[in-house]
Design an enzyme around this catalytic site. Structure first.
Site, mmCIF file in Angstrom:
data_model
loop_
_atom_site.group_PDB
_atom_site.id
_atom_site.type_symbol
_atom_site.label_atom_id
_atom_site.label_comp_id
_atom_site.label_asym_id
_atom_site.label_seq_id
_atom_site.Cartn_x
_atom_site.Cartn_y
_atom_site.Cartn_z
ATOM 1 N N ARG A 1 0.854 -1.185 0.000
ATOM 2 C CA ARG A 1 0.000 0.000 0.000
ATOM 3 C C ARG A 1 0.891 1.236 0.000
ATOM 4 O O ARG A 1 2.103 1.131 0.162
ATOM 5 C CB ARG A 1 -1.032 0.011 1.153
ATOM 6 C CG ARG A 1 -0.640 -0.553 2.474
ATOM 7 C CD ARG A 1 0.443 0.162 3.206
ATOM 8 N NE ARG A 1 0.185 1.589 3.364
ATOM 9 C CZ ARG A 1 1.101 2.495 3.607
ATOM 10 N NH1 ARG A 1 2.387 2.146 3.686
ATOM 11 N NH2 ARG A 1 0.798 3.758 3.751
ATOM 12 N N GLY A 2 0.240 2.392 -0.172
ATOM 13 C CA GLY A 2 1.005 3.637 -0.355
ATOM 14 C C GLY A 2 1.108 3.906 -1.839
ATOM 15 O O GLY A 2 1.392 2.989 -2.629
ATOM 16 N N ALA A 3 0.871 5.175 -2.221
ATOM 17 C CA ALA A 3 0.688 5.493 -3.639
ATOM 18 C C ALA A 3 1.853 5.047 -4.541
ATOM 19 O O ALA A 3 1.648 4.289 -5.499
ATOM 20 C CB ALA A 3 0.409 6.990 -3.790
ATOM 21 N N ARG B 1 -7.580 -0.172 -6.627
ATOM 22 C CA ARG B 1 -7.765 0.970 -5.723
ATOM 23 C C ARG B 1 -7.908 2.235 -6.575
ATOM 24 O O ARG B 1 -7.130 2.445 -7.505
ATOM 25 C CB ARG B 1 -6.579 1.098 -4.747
ATOM 26 C CG ARG B 1 -6.413 -0.141 -3.852
ATOM 27 C CD ARG B 1 -5.511 0.129 -2.673
ATOM 28 N NE ARG B 1 -6.121 1.026 -1.707
ATOM 29 C CZ ARG B 1 -5.467 1.583 -0.686
ATOM 30 N NH1 ARG B 1 -4.182 1.342 -0.519
ATOM 31 N NH2 ARG B 1 -6.093 2.379 0.161
ATOM 32 N N GLN C 1 -2.008 2.955 10.037
ATOM 33 C CA GLN C 1 -0.701 2.919 9.341
ATOM 34 C C GLN C 1 0.368 3.706 10.106
ATOM 35 O O GLN C 1 1.547 3.397 10.010
ATOM 36 C CB GLN C 1 -0.837 3.505 7.924
ATOM 37 C CG GLN C 1 -1.612 2.652 6.949
ATOM 38 C CD GLN C 1 -3.062 3.072 6.866
ATOM 39 O OE1 GLN C 1 -3.639 3.512 7.864
ATOM 40 N NE2 GLN C 1 -3.667 2.919 5.707
ATOM 41 N N ASP D 1 -1.807 10.960 -2.280
ATOM 42 C CA ASP D 1 -2.244 9.912 -3.208
ATOM 43 C C ASP D 1 -2.587 10.459 -4.583
ATOM 44 O O ASP D 1 -2.443 9.781 -5.594
ATOM 45 C CB ASP D 1 -3.431 9.149 -2.629
ATOM 46 C CG ASP D 1 -2.954 8.259 -1.501
ATOM 47 O OD1 ASP D 1 -2.799 8.768 -0.375
ATOM 48 O OD2 ASP D 1 -2.658 7.080 -1.775
ATOM 49 N N ASN E 1 -5.088 12.712 0.406
ATOM 50 C CA ASN E 1 -4.192 11.847 1.186
ATOM 51 C C ASN E 1 -5.062 11.139 2.219
ATOM 52 O O ASN E 1 -6.282 11.348 2.287
ATOM 53 C CB ASN E 1 -3.072 12.675 1.841
ATOM 54 C CG ASN E 1 -1.995 11.797 2.453
ATOM 55 O OD1 ASN E 1 -1.487 10.881 1.799
ATOM 56 N ND2 ASN E 1 -1.660 12.025 3.703
ATOM 57 N N LYS E 2 -4.438 10.316 3.017
ATOM 58 C CA LYS E 2 -5.170 9.487 3.983
ATOM 59 C C LYS E 2 -6.173 10.299 4.789
ATOM 60 O O LYS E 2 -5.883 11.420 5.218
ATOM 61 C CB LYS E 2 -4.149 8.809 4.907
ATOM 62 C CG LYS E 2 -4.707 7.906 5.971
ATOM 63 C CD LYS E 2 -5.624 6.828 5.438
ATOM 64 C CE LYS E 2 -5.008 5.990 4.341
ATOM 65 N NZ LYS E 2 -6.013 5.196 3.584
HETATM 66 O O1 MRU Z 1 -4.485 3.481 2.168
HETATM 67 P P1 MRU Z 1 -2.995 3.612 2.083
HETATM 68 O O2 MRU Z 1 -2.268 3.066 3.263
HETATM 69 O O3 MRU Z 1 -2.463 3.100 0.763
HETATM 70 O O4 MRU Z 1 -2.774 5.194 2.090
HETATM 71 C C1 MRU Z 1 -1.479 5.697 2.002
HETATM 72 C C2 MRU Z 1 -1.416 7.163 2.129
HETATM 73 O O5 MRU Z 1 -2.401 7.851 2.265
HETATM 74 C C3 MRU Z 1 -0.053 7.783 1.979
HETATM 75 O O6 MRU Z 1 0.059 8.942 2.757
HETATM 76 C C4 MRU Z 1 0.159 8.152 0.512
HETATM 77 O O7 MRU Z 1 -0.100 7.057 -0.307
HETATM 78 C C5 MRU Z 1 1.529 8.641 0.265
HETATM 79 S S1 MRU Z 1 2.694 7.336 0.284
HETATM 80 C C6 MRU Z 1 4.230 7.934 -0.031
#
Ligand code: MRU
Length: 345
Positions: free
Chosen positions: A45-47, A88, A197, A238, A248-249
Site C-alpha cells: 500500500r502507499g501510492a 484501488r 498505518q 495519493d 491523502n489518507k
Molecule cells: O491506504 P494507504 O495506506 O495506501 O494510504 C497511504 C497514504 O495515504 C499515503 O500517505 C500516501 O499514499 C503517500 S505514500 C508515499
C-alpha cells in the site's frame, strides 16, 4: 534500507504490510491476479509502492500471454491493465505506472518475447527511479523546513515512508534527510485510524532506523500543536490536482486545518507522478470507500452496537490554500505553481 517491492528470481517479493509490526513476513507473487489481490488487500500500500507493484503486475500478466500475434497480445495485456486498475481508485501513481507499461508495450516493435523483456526492464526502471525520486524529495524538503528551531519536531500522518514507496519514502524521506542532517529531534506519528498505518508502519520504520518517534491518537494533534510540541507537518499524497488540492489518507484535511490555526507550516511531499494535471481541482479526485469493518472493528473486537450505520472514506482532500508547499523531486513549489515542476531540476 527497506524495500517493500523487490524483483527476485522471476517473482516479486512484497513485505506483507498487513502483518507489521508484529510479524515481518514476505509474500512471493508470481501472477498478475495475485498482485491485484495484494494491492486490493493492502499487503502492499502507499501510492508510489502500489504503482511499482502494478508495473511488475503488468509484466507478470504479460509473460503469461502465449501468442505470437501482436494485436492479441496487446488486447490481453489491456485486460491485465484493467484488472490492476480496478484494485484501488484514489492513488494516481497506480494508473500512471500501468499507463507507462501499456505505452511501452504499444511503442515497442519486435517480437512478443522482446516486448515482454522490455516490459520487465520498464518495471525495474520504475522501481529504481522511485527510490532516487524519494531521496531527492527528502533533500528538497530540507530547503523548506523551518530554519528555527535548529532541531525540529515533525508531525506526520499515515505512512508515507519506505514502505509506501520503492524505498526511502516521501514524507518520511524528508524526515530521514532531516535526521541525517541533524535537523530533527523526533517524529510525532498520528496513529491514523481506521487502519493504523501511523501506529503500525510509521512507528515501525522509525524504530528500524533509530529515529525517535512518539505515537499519538489522531484527536491529539491539535492539543500537541497548542502545547508548542510541533514545528512542522509533513504528509504524503495519493493524488494532487492541478491547482494543488491534495488527496491523502483520511484525517489529513483536519490536520491541515489545525496546523493553519496554529501557524504551523504544512507540507505535502510527493513525486510528480502523484500530480494529476488532468484534474482542475480536488473535487474531481475519486475517493475510495473501504469496508465498514475497518471502522466497527479493531482486530477481532467489535466496537459498536448493532443497528448503526458506517461511513469509511479512505482519503480526504486538503484544499491547496492550507498547504505551505508541495515538495517534489524537482524542488518545492507553492500549490498554485505546480505547472513549474516539470521545468525545474
Ligand atoms: O491506504 P494507504 O495506506 O495506501 O494510504 C497511504 C497514504 O495515504 C499515503 O500517505 C500516501 O499514499 C503517500 S505514500 C508515499
Amino acid at each position: 534500507m527497506l524495500y517493500p517491492v523487490v524483483w527476485q528470481n522471476n517473482s516479486v517479493l512484497l513485505i506483507d504490510q498487513t502483518r507489521l509490526p508484529n510479524e515481518y513476513a514476505v509474500v512471493e507473487i508470481h501472477r498478475s491476479e495475485d498482485m491485484a489481490e495484494a494491492i486490493r488487500t493492502m499487503i502492499v500500500r502507499g501510492a508510489p509502492a502500489i504503482g511499482v507493484a502494478a508495473a511488475y503486475g503488468m509484466y507478470l500478466g504479460a509473460r503469461e500471454i502465449e501468442t505470437s500475434d501482436r494485436t492479441e497480445f496487446l488486447n490481453r495485456l489491456e485486460q491485465v491493465a484493467q484488472l490492476l486498475r480496478s484494485t484501488r481508485p484514489t492513488a494516481v501513481n497506480l494508473f500512471w505506472a500501468i499507463g507507462r507499461m501499456m505505452q511501452t508495450a504499444y511503442e515497442t516493435l519486435g517480437t512478443i518475447a522482446e516486448i515482454k523483456q522490455i516490459l520487465l526492464e520498464t518495471a525495474q526502471n520504475i522501481n529504481a527511479e522511485d527510490i532516487q525520486t524519494c531521496e531527492k524529495i527528502g533533500d528538497h524538503g530540507l530547503t523548506v523546513l523551518p530554519k528555527t528551531p535548529e532541531k525540529l519536531i515533525i508531525l506526520t500522518h499515515c505512512n508515507a515512508g519506505a514502505l509506501a514507496t520503492a524505498g526511502y519514502g516521501t514524507a518520511l524521506g524528508v524526515v530521514r534527510s532531516a535526521w541525517r542532517e541533524g535537523r530533527l529531534t523526533r517524529v510525532f506519528a498520528d496513529e491514523t485510524r481506521p487502519r493504523l498505518q501511523g501506529a503500525k508502519l510509521t512507528a515501525w520504520e522509525c524504530v528500524q532506523e533509530g529515529i525517535p518517534v512518539t505515537v499519538i491518537t489522531d484527536n491529539m494533534a491539535a492539543h500537541c500543536m497548542q502545547q508548542g510540541l510541533i514545528d512542522a507537518v509533513v504528509v504524503g499524497a495519493d493524488r494532487i490536482a492541478a491547482n494543488g488540492d491534495t488527496a491523502n489518507k483520511i484525517g489529513t484535511y483536519s490536520l491541515a486545518i489545525v496546523a493553519k490555526a496554529h501557524n504551523i507550516p504544512f507540507f505535502v511531499a510527493a513525486p510528480i507522478s502523484t500530480i494529476d494535471f488532468t484534474l482542475a481541482n480536488g473535487s474531481q479526485i475519486p475517493i475510495e470507500e473501504r469496508h465498514p469493518s475497518e471502522v466497527y472493528q479493531v482486530g477481532d473486537t467489535v466496537l459498536t452496537p448493532s443497528g448503526v450505520e458506517f461511513y469509511n472514506p479512505a482519503f480526504d482532500v486538503t484544499p491547496a490554500d492550507l498547504i505551505t508547499a508541495i515538495i517534489t523531486e524537482n524542488g518545492a513549489f507553492a500549490p498554485g505553481d505546480l505547472v513549474k515542476c516539470h521545468h525545474n531540476s
